[in-house]
Design an enzyme around this catalytic site. Structure first.
Site, short mmCIF file in Angstrom:
data_model
loop_
_atom_site.label_atom_id
_atom_site.label_comp_id
_atom_site.label_asym_id
_atom_site.label_seq_id
_atom_site.Cartn_x
_atom_site.Cartn_y
_atom_site.Cartn_z
N GLU A 293 -60.99 70.07 -61.48
CA GLU A 293 -59.99 70.09 -60.27
C GLU A 293 -58.83 69.66 -60.62
O GLU A 293 -58.63 68.30 -60.65
CB GLU A 293 -60.55 69.58 -59.09
CG GLU A 293 -62.17 69.77 -58.60
CD GLU A 293 -61.72 71.16 -57.81
OE1 GLU A 293 -60.82 71.74 -57.26
OE2 GLU A 293 -63.06 71.92 -57.73
N ASN B 104 -55.97 58.79 -56.87
CA ASN B 104 -55.11 59.06 -55.63
C ASN B 104 -56.14 59.16 -54.51
O ASN B 104 -55.53 58.90 -53.25
CB ASN B 104 -54.20 60.35 -55.80
CG ASN B 104 -55.06 61.61 -56.04
OD1 ASN B 104 -55.99 61.75 -56.60
ND2 ASN B 104 -54.53 62.77 -55.71
N CYS C 177 -52.75 65.94 -54.72
CA CYS C 177 -52.48 67.22 -55.77
C CYS C 177 -52.16 68.63 -55.20
O CYS C 177 -51.51 69.38 -55.72
CB CYS C 177 -53.98 67.74 -56.34
SG CYS C 177 -55.29 67.79 -54.98
P1 NAP Z 1 -55.73 61.32 -64.99
O1 NAP Z 1 -54.87 60.57 -65.77
O2 NAP Z 1 -56.15 62.64 -65.81
O3 NAP Z 1 -57.16 60.36 -64.89
C1 NAP Z 1 -58.25 61.04 -64.32
C2 NAP Z 1 -59.61 60.46 -64.77
O4 NAP Z 1 -59.64 60.79 -66.09
C3 NAP Z 1 -59.41 58.87 -64.67
O5 NAP Z 1 -60.74 58.30 -64.41
C4 NAP Z 1 -59.24 58.59 -66.26
O6 NAP Z 1 -59.53 57.31 -66.78
C5 NAP Z 1 -59.97 59.64 -66.97
N1 NAP Z 1 -59.67 59.88 -68.34
C6 NAP Z 1 -58.58 59.83 -68.91
N2 NAP Z 1 -58.67 60.03 -70.15
C7 NAP Z 1 -59.80 60.46 -70.25
C8 NAP Z 1 -60.72 61.19 -71.44
N3 NAP Z 1 -60.00 61.38 -72.75
N4 NAP Z 1 -61.76 61.61 -71.34
C9 NAP Z 1 -62.41 61.37 -70.09
N5 NAP Z 1 -61.75 61.13 -69.15
C10 NAP Z 1 -60.57 60.42 -69.13
O7 NAP Z 1 -55.32 61.76 -63.50
P2 NAP Z 1 -54.86 60.60 -62.48
O8 NAP Z 1 -53.56 60.14 -63.02
O9 NAP Z 1 -56.03 59.55 -61.98
O10 NAP Z 1 -54.66 61.55 -61.30
C11 NAP Z 1 -53.69 62.52 -60.96
C12 NAP Z 1 -54.08 63.88 -61.29
O11 NAP Z 1 -55.18 64.31 -60.81
C13 NAP Z 1 -52.88 64.71 -60.75
O12 NAP Z 1 -52.50 65.90 -61.85
C14 NAP Z 1 -53.59 65.40 -59.81
O13 NAP Z 1 -52.93 66.61 -59.25
C15 NAP Z 1 -54.90 65.54 -59.96
N6 NAP Z 1 -55.80 65.74 -58.92
C16 NAP Z 1 -56.36 66.97 -58.64
C17 NAP Z 1 -57.09 66.93 -57.34
C18 NAP Z 1 -57.80 68.25 -57.09
O14 NAP Z 1 -58.84 68.36 -56.25
N7 NAP Z 1 -57.54 69.42 -57.77
C19 NAP Z 1 -57.45 66.08 -56.55
C20 NAP Z 1 -56.69 64.81 -57.10
C21 NAP Z 1 -55.82 64.72 -57.90
P3 NAP Z 1 -58.30 56.26 -66.56
O15 NAP Z 1 -57.95 55.91 -65.37
O16 NAP Z 1 -59.35 55.00 -67.29
O17 NAP Z 1 -57.54 56.65 -67.73
#
Ligand code: NAP
Length: 473
Positions: A247, A151, A281
């Protein structure tokens, strides 16, 4: 466009590629290398071998690398923003704003590189401390695995690369599968700086397939992860003793007290709820309005929301475009249906037009409906009326998340009450919970995370404290 992996300062072909599609047009936009385990190992070895050289750079050298990076990125601002819009469907105006913030994040990192310091300890305060002089110094952890979400593909990557370089660490970056082009673009820019070869590596491939190998590897000293709670908690459970900074997500809430001038807050509320289609987020998800303002707030907020332009993310006037995957539309529509079947009222939106989920507002959503208690991560906001600020605080705290919360009020006592009672990482007074600048400490409690970003704070997480004691007796 065929992309290559970036390992040890070299662009490397892969044996396998996957096609990256635009979330908006669904057209193929690039072929992305798929790293296998051998490639991940190669990237880790490269980061591991560069540890010593990185740790030996002077503060001035590290600062210059980051300043050079910020300068080149600033020069290529539009190109970088277009990459974000192309691969993630973020409307261009928000992509440009992200690049501006990313430049700032790297500049802050360049500044922080020059002020990493320890403290002196008053040893003679203890009986056995007489004649001793002691101080602490911060040392890099070594090699850091950075796993990032789709994002904010530039700025959230910058929140890991910037402090890691500033504190003398090396990096293996695994960006989200939908936003690899932003990561390769930063690799291209870093390649033009004096960063030692091997200190920064980018591997792409499904996190579910290569993630375990990366986070469990003995030569990775820290995992810094931004993404969903499910994946983050899984990583924490697998990473053993290494440092893990998480995060994660939230369902951010806002309280609107009775003395507030609504005209002033409508625009920020619309931006907070719907920028990047709510895929933020700290997106404004739950609004709690004092009963006496409820009707007027709904009227103004709905009117402003209905003015938003839906369309192509690459066009300058677009406010709202597609979600990251079409299947996200289905998920969110199911959640809306669930709330409606349990008595919620749909005030606007709630349907998909040309593949874009219209900005949606609901009231009377039950507290245990998914739209309220889970993270929506889409252009949907709930409005509930409250009879007191206390009721709003209780409602915001009734959540498994706790990233940031906001309160609009003219009443100092209510503001201070909210500051101390809200169980979140950050309280924003007289603004939306979505407010963030990049040097402030940022992170959550409960299932929203276990660390703080904001360069100075990340540097604390990415360095180890070493104590030095001199015996002068
Ligand atoms: P996500 O599905 O959790 O993916 C995040 C990262 O983790 C991606 O690079 C993903 O790779 C990787 N990943 C997936 N499965 C994994 C595993 N088993 N082991 C290691 N890495 C793995 O999140 P998203 O959909 O990209 O982002 C949305 C989420 O991020 C929301 O919940 C949002 O709130 C959160 N977020 C939090 C913050 C903060 O600062 N608190 C900021 C922004 C976003 P792939 O894409 O290859 O699956």
């Amino acid at each position: 466009m065929l992309k290559k992996l970036y390992i040890n300062g070299q662009w490397k072909e892969s044996t396998t590629y996957t096609i990256l599609y635009s979330p908006f047009t669904n057209e193929a936009i690039a072929q992305i290398p798929v790293a296998d385990i051998d490639t991940v190992e190669e990237a880790i070895q490269s980061a591991s071998q560069a540890k010593k050289e990185m740790a030996n750079l002077t503060s001035l050298e590290k600062s210059k690398i980051l300043t050079d990076l910020a300068n080149i990125l600033e020069q290529r601002r539009l190109e970088a923003a277009q990459i974000i819009s192309l691969e993630s469907a973020k409307p261009l105006k928000y992509s440009l704003a992200e690049i501006d913030r990313t430049v700032e994040t790297y500049r802050f990192s360049a500044e922080e590189a020059k002020r990493i310091s320890g403290e002196t300890i008053q040893m003679d305060a203890a009986k056995n401390g007489k004649g001793r002089v002691a101080y602490t110094q911060r040392e890099p952890l070594g090699a850091i695995a950075a796993i990032t979400p789709f994002n904010f593909p530039f700025n959230l990557v910058a929140h890991k690369i910037g402090p890691a370089i500033a504190s003398g660490n090396t990096i293996v970056l695994k960006p989200a599968s939908q936003t690899p082009l932003s990561a390769y673009f930063i690799a291209e820019l870093l390649d033009q700086t004096d960063l030692p070869k091997g200190a920064f590596n980018v591997i792409t491939g499904k996190g579910g397939l290569i993630g375990d190998y990366l986070v469990q590897h003995d030569e990775i000293d820290m995992v810094t992860f931004t993404g969903s709670p499910e994946v983050g908690i899984g990583i924490r459970n697998k990473a053993g003793l290494k440092k893990v900074a998480l995060e994660l997500g939230s369902n951010a809430g806002l309280i609107i007290d009775k003395n507030v001038t609504l005209q002033k807050i409508i625009e920020p509320c619309v931006v907070g709820a719907f920028s990047n289609q709510g895929q933020v987020c700290i997106s404004l998800q739950r609004i709690y309005v004092m009963q006496e303002l409820m009707e007027e707030f709904i009227e103004l907020f709905k009117k402003a929301t209905e003015k938003l332009n839906l369309g192509d993310p690459l066009e300058a006037h677009t406010d709202i475009s597609s979600l990251i995957h079409q299947k996200e539309n289905e998920r969110i529509l199911t959640w809306i249906d669930e709330a409606l079947s349990r008595g919620a009222t749909l005030l606007t939106g709630g349907e998909v037009m040309n593949g874009i989920l219209k900005p949606t507002i609901l009231s009377n959503v039950p507290v245990d409906a998914k739209l309220s208690c889970e993270e929506i991560f889409g252009p949907v906001v709930t409005i509930s009326s409250i009879n007191s600020v206390d009721e709003g605080i209780e409602a915001i705290n009734n959540s498994k998340y706790g990233l940031q919360a906001g309160i609009f009020t003219e009443n100092i006592k209510e503001a201070f009450k909210a500051i101390s009672a809200l169980k979140v990482g950050g309280v924003i007074v007289n603004d939306i919970p979505t407010y963030r600048v990049d040097q402030m400490p940022y992170g959550g409690v409960k299932q929203s995370g276990n660390a703080r970003e904001g360069i100075k704070y990340t540097i604390q997480e990415m360095t180890e404290m070493k104590l030095v004691v001199w015996n002068n007796n």
